[in-house]
Design an enzyme around this catalytic site. Structure first.
Site, mmCIF file in Angstrom:
data_model
loop_
_atom_site.group_PDB
_atom_site.id
_atom_site.type_symbol
_atom_site.label_atom_id
_atom_site.label_comp_id
_atom_site.label_asym_id
_atom_site.label_seq_id
_atom_site.Cartn_x
_atom_site.Cartn_y
_atom_site.Cartn_z
ATOM 1 N N ARG A 1 -23.071 26.798 -10.611
ATOM 2 C CA ARG A 1 -23.011 26.444 -12.034
ATOM 3 C C ARG A 1 -23.849 27.408 -12.852
ATOM 4 O O ARG A 1 -23.449 27.866 -13.901
ATOM 5 C CB ARG A 1 -23.568 25.037 -12.242
ATOM 6 C CG ARG A 1 -22.530 23.975 -12.027
ATOM 7 C CD ARG A 1 -23.118 22.627 -12.306
ATOM 8 N NE ARG A 1 -23.958 22.213 -11.183
ATOM 9 C CZ ARG A 1 -23.989 20.981 -10.698
ATOM 10 N NH1 ARG A 1 -23.263 20.045 -11.246
ATOM 11 N NH2 ARG A 1 -24.752 20.671 -9.691
ATOM 12 N N LYS B 1 -25.393 18.390 5.504
ATOM 13 C CA LYS B 1 -25.729 16.980 5.545
ATOM 14 C C LYS B 1 -26.355 16.571 4.221
ATOM 15 O O LYS B 1 -26.836 17.452 3.531
ATOM 16 C CB LYS B 1 -26.651 16.675 6.714
ATOM 17 C CG LYS B 1 -28.062 17.275 6.561
ATOM 18 C CD LYS B 1 -28.985 16.754 7.594
ATOM 19 C CE LYS B 1 -29.677 15.489 7.159
ATOM 20 N NZ LYS B 1 -30.920 15.705 6.398
ATOM 21 N N ASP C 1 -25.497 20.106 11.435
ATOM 22 C CA ASP C 1 -26.741 19.395 11.710
ATOM 23 C C ASP C 1 -27.639 20.487 12.266
ATOM 24 O O ASP C 1 -27.464 20.913 13.422
ATOM 25 C CB ASP C 1 -26.512 18.296 12.750
ATOM 26 C CG ASP C 1 -27.821 17.581 13.075
ATOM 27 O OD1 ASP C 1 -28.878 18.222 13.020
ATOM 28 O OD2 ASP C 1 -27.780 16.382 13.386
ATOM 29 N N HIS C 2 -28.558 20.984 11.464
ATOM 30 C CA HIS C 2 -29.246 22.209 11.875
ATOM 31 C C HIS C 2 -30.054 22.041 13.156
ATOM 32 O O HIS C 2 -30.361 23.008 13.826
ATOM 33 C CB HIS C 2 -30.075 22.800 10.731
ATOM 34 C CG HIS C 2 -31.385 22.104 10.499
ATOM 35 N ND1 HIS C 2 -31.477 20.912 9.832
ATOM 36 C CD2 HIS C 2 -32.650 22.419 10.862
ATOM 37 C CE1 HIS C 2 -32.747 20.536 9.788
ATOM 38 N NE2 HIS C 2 -33.479 21.432 10.406
ATOM 39 N N LYS D 1 -30.979 24.704 16.972
ATOM 40 C CA LYS D 1 -32.296 25.093 17.491
ATOM 41 C C LYS D 1 -32.162 25.415 18.977
ATOM 42 O O LYS D 1 -31.564 24.639 19.723
ATOM 43 C CB LYS D 1 -33.313 23.957 17.282
ATOM 44 C CG LYS D 1 -33.662 23.717 15.802
ATOM 45 C CD LYS D 1 -34.662 22.587 15.682
ATOM 46 C CE LYS D 1 -34.840 22.134 14.245
ATOM 47 N NZ LYS D 1 -35.751 22.926 13.442
ATOM 48 N N GLU E 1 -43.170 15.252 11.032
ATOM 49 C CA GLU E 1 -43.437 16.362 10.108
ATOM 50 C C GLU E 1 -44.778 16.151 9.432
ATOM 51 O O GLU E 1 -45.233 15.013 9.280
ATOM 52 C CB GLU E 1 -42.367 16.403 9.025
ATOM 53 C CG GLU E 1 -40.960 16.599 9.548
ATOM 54 C CD GLU E 1 -39.978 16.711 8.395
ATOM 55 O OE1 GLU E 1 -39.775 17.827 7.926
ATOM 56 O OE2 GLU E 1 -39.449 15.680 7.964
ATOM 57 N N HIS F 1 -30.028 14.012 12.998
ATOM 58 C CA HIS F 1 -30.752 14.841 13.973
ATOM 59 C C HIS F 1 -31.146 14.051 15.228
ATOM 60 O O HIS F 1 -30.907 14.477 16.349
ATOM 61 C CB HIS F 1 -32.035 15.409 13.355
ATOM 62 C CG HIS F 1 -31.812 16.141 12.063
ATOM 63 N ND1 HIS F 1 -30.732 16.959 11.843
ATOM 64 C CD2 HIS F 1 -32.545 16.192 10.923
ATOM 65 C CE1 HIS F 1 -30.818 17.473 10.623
ATOM 66 N NE2 HIS F 1 -31.892 17.021 10.044
HETATM 67 C C1 BG6 Z 1 -33.690 17.998 7.031
HETATM 68 C C2 BG6 Z 1 -34.245 16.837 6.265
HETATM 69 O O1 BG6 Z 1 -32.415 17.710 7.500
HETATM 70 O O2 BG6 Z 1 -34.539 18.288 8.125
HETATM 71 C C3 BG6 Z 1 -35.647 17.134 5.785
HETATM 72 O O3 BG6 Z 1 -33.416 16.555 5.154
HETATM 73 C C4 BG6 Z 1 -36.516 17.551 6.947
HETATM 74 O O4 BG6 Z 1 -36.207 16.026 5.112
HETATM 75 C C5 BG6 Z 1 -35.860 18.641 7.762
HETATM 76 O O5 BG6 Z 1 -37.756 18.009 6.428
HETATM 77 C C6 BG6 Z 1 -36.634 18.913 9.029
HETATM 78 O O6 BG6 Z 1 -36.134 20.050 9.637
HETATM 79 P P1 BG6 Z 1 -37.042 20.899 10.613
HETATM 80 O O7 BG6 Z 1 -36.134 21.962 11.109
HETATM 81 O O8 BG6 Z 1 -38.205 21.405 9.805
HETATM 82 O O9 BG6 Z 1 -37.497 19.953 11.678
#
Ligand code: BG6
Length: 516
Positions: free
Chosen positions: A66, A175, A204-205, A209, A243, A267
């Protein structure tokens, strides 16, 4: 020794391994191209894919947003992003100048059909000028509220797969995929009108990993673990995603999400599925995803009456992280001052199948905890009969820990004799660390995942049936938590181990959480 585009020498420990397949020539189109994720993760990932020669020389990157102002501005912004956030340091010449020629920008709002026409024209131009062969990978990294709208606009502008006979069309969707079961289904209905399941890459990152991928290698490329990977030998499993950060600049999103939606539904359940699944018949995407899906189906839905016993939730108060004071959740930007959103969630799951009957899977995730730590700990049963050691000696259970971050590795805890004339025992551990073991730093997950999507490999992406089942699993908890007033929030100090209720949940089973 071969050299990459950047001229870097190839790691000798990888000598003899086949190189990663170069992706097809294609355009990657980023929606939300001026956002934070683009700057911190996505553009640095594209640049590093180029440095590793995974990105073909015939590629186009198109930013759509945008806000923003033309190709030159976009290129400048992206260079700054790479300089600041790339794991390989600042961009270098002449490679950057060549790379930047492949970057274009289309400005427009998501409800503006004309902007999508302009996007189509840009892609057709790239096909002609850059040789991208009609292949298109759309990446939705916008707020989730506009996912469905973008999909509809793509279809209307004839940018969907049905209208692209020249090449392939795929879509990566960030996500969260929905905010509950109903909204996820509604989004899926829209997506499925335009794309086939095989063209949809739900990201889903965590799956990108390295240590998460190694769960399968550990289990299915070794013979010693599988025989004990079941209820006969395993006492319990703990999955932790802790975290130290708070909600950062995402208070607006997070306050409507909470830890259960933000981390557990995606995750953490993906980790659970990888640990608990049966060996797949082969390593292709669907064989693996079939097995993951079966595990999720076997997760017992929590009865409403058990929610208070089998879950715990918390919200952080002010406290200190690494000695620095940090504010309470309710004082974070864009968070309601009387918010009852949980920043910590813990759940006890049961998997109703032959392998895992009666083995509890305890999972937890939270923000502003004592340390950043994601791991899976498999605790084995206690000794059937004790031969050695004084009463004072602690003979611990064997524990296998798959460490996802920050120390990527595997560690096995076992009992050993303390040197000396008497038979004293102590628990010791055997550790493997990826960094020192292989002499490389793992690539960020996004690099792996975008590369896979360009190559058409969906193994590390979540299939719709798994997303839907994961929502089904968390829905009873979400509903119960919505109805019942939260216990007094905030209920844990920033920098602590989390709320007391979580400790109690395990204590009722005679167990303890591992220290964060
Ligand atoms: C994301 C969440 O999917 O993953 C965040 O939305 C979170 O809130 C993050 O901080 C954590 O990812 P990582 O790779 O730092 O464990």
């Amino acid at each position: 020794m071969t050299a990459t585009a950047a001229g870097a020498a190839v790691n000798p420990l990888r000598k003899g391994l086949t190189v990663d397949r170069i992706a097809d020539p294609c355009n990657v189109i980023f929606f939300g191209a001026t956002g934070d994720l683009m700057k911190r993760m996505l553009m640095p990932a594209m640049w590093n894919l180029r440095l590793q020669d995974i990105l073909p020389t015939t590629f186009g990157i198109v930013g759509f947003s945008r806000s923003g102002d033309g190709d030159e501005q976009f290129r400048d912004d992206m260079r700054k992003a790479v300089d600041e956030f790339s794991r390989t340091g600042a961009a270098t010449e002449p490679l950057w100048s060549d790379f930047a020629k492949h970057l274009a920008f289309v400005q427009g709002s998501f409800d503006d059909a004309k902007a999508f026409d302009a996007l189509r024209e840009q892609l057709e131009k790239n096909d002609r000028d850059l040789g991208t062969g009609g292949n298109r990978l759309f990446y939705l990294s916008t707020p989730p509220s506009v996912f469905a709208q973008i999909v509809r606009q793509l279809d209307a502008a004839k940018l969907g797969p049905r209208d692209n006979a020249a090449g392939w069309t795929r879509i990566i969707i960030e996500k969260p995929f929905g905010t509950d079961l109903d909204s996820a289904r509604a989004l899926e209905t829209e997506v499925a009108k335009v794309f086939d399941e095989k063209q949809v890459y739900r990201i889903d990152h965590y799956l990108g990993k390295e240590p998460v991928q190694d769960i399968m290698a550990l289990r299915f490329a070794n013979v010693i673990f599988e025989p004990v990977w079941n209820r006969r030998y395993v006492d319990s499993v703990q999955i932790t995603a802790a975290e130290t950060v708070g909600v950062e600049q995402r208070g607006g999103y997070y306050d409507n999400a909470g830890a259960l939606r933000d981390m557990i539904q995606n995750h953490v359940l993906n980790l659970l599925a990888l640990v608990a699944m049966e060996p797949p018949v082969s390593a292709d995407a669907d064989s693996i995803r079939d097995e993951k899906y079966k595990v999720l189906r076997a997760v017992r839905p929590i009865e409403r009456t058990r929610v208070t016993l089998d879950t715990a939730r918390g919200q952080y108060d002010a406290g200190a992280i690494n000695g620095k004071p940090v504010p309470a959740y309710r004082d974070e930007p864009d968070v309601r001052p009387d918010s009852n959103t949980e920043t910590y969630a813990a759940v006890k799951f049961w998997i109703d199948n032959w392998r895992w009957a009666d083995v509890p899977f305890y999972v937890r995730s939270g923000k502003r905890l004592a340390h950043k730590m994601s791991e899976i700990a498999i605790t084995f049963r206690s000794l059937p009969h004790r031969l050695f050691g004084d009463a004072g000696d602690t003979i611990g259970n064997n524990v296998l820990v798959l460490k996802i971050q920050p120390d990527e590795g595997v560690s096995l805890r076992f009992n050993a004799k303390v040197p000396g004339p008497k038979m004293h025992l102590r628990s010791v551990s055997m550790d493997f660390n990826y960094g020192t073991g292989f002499g490389v730093v793992s690539a960020p997950a996004y690099e792996r995942l975008i590369g896979d999507a360009m190559r058409g490999d969906a193994t590390l992406f979540t299939r719709w049936d798994a997303v839907e089942t994961a929502w089904r699993i968390v829905m009873p908890i979400l509903e119960r938590w919505q109805d019942a007033t939260a216990e007094e929030f905030p209920n844990y100090a920033a920098g602590s181990q989390g709320p007391q209720s979580s400790e109690r949940m395990l204590a009722m089973d005679g167990r303890e959480w591992r220290k964060i």
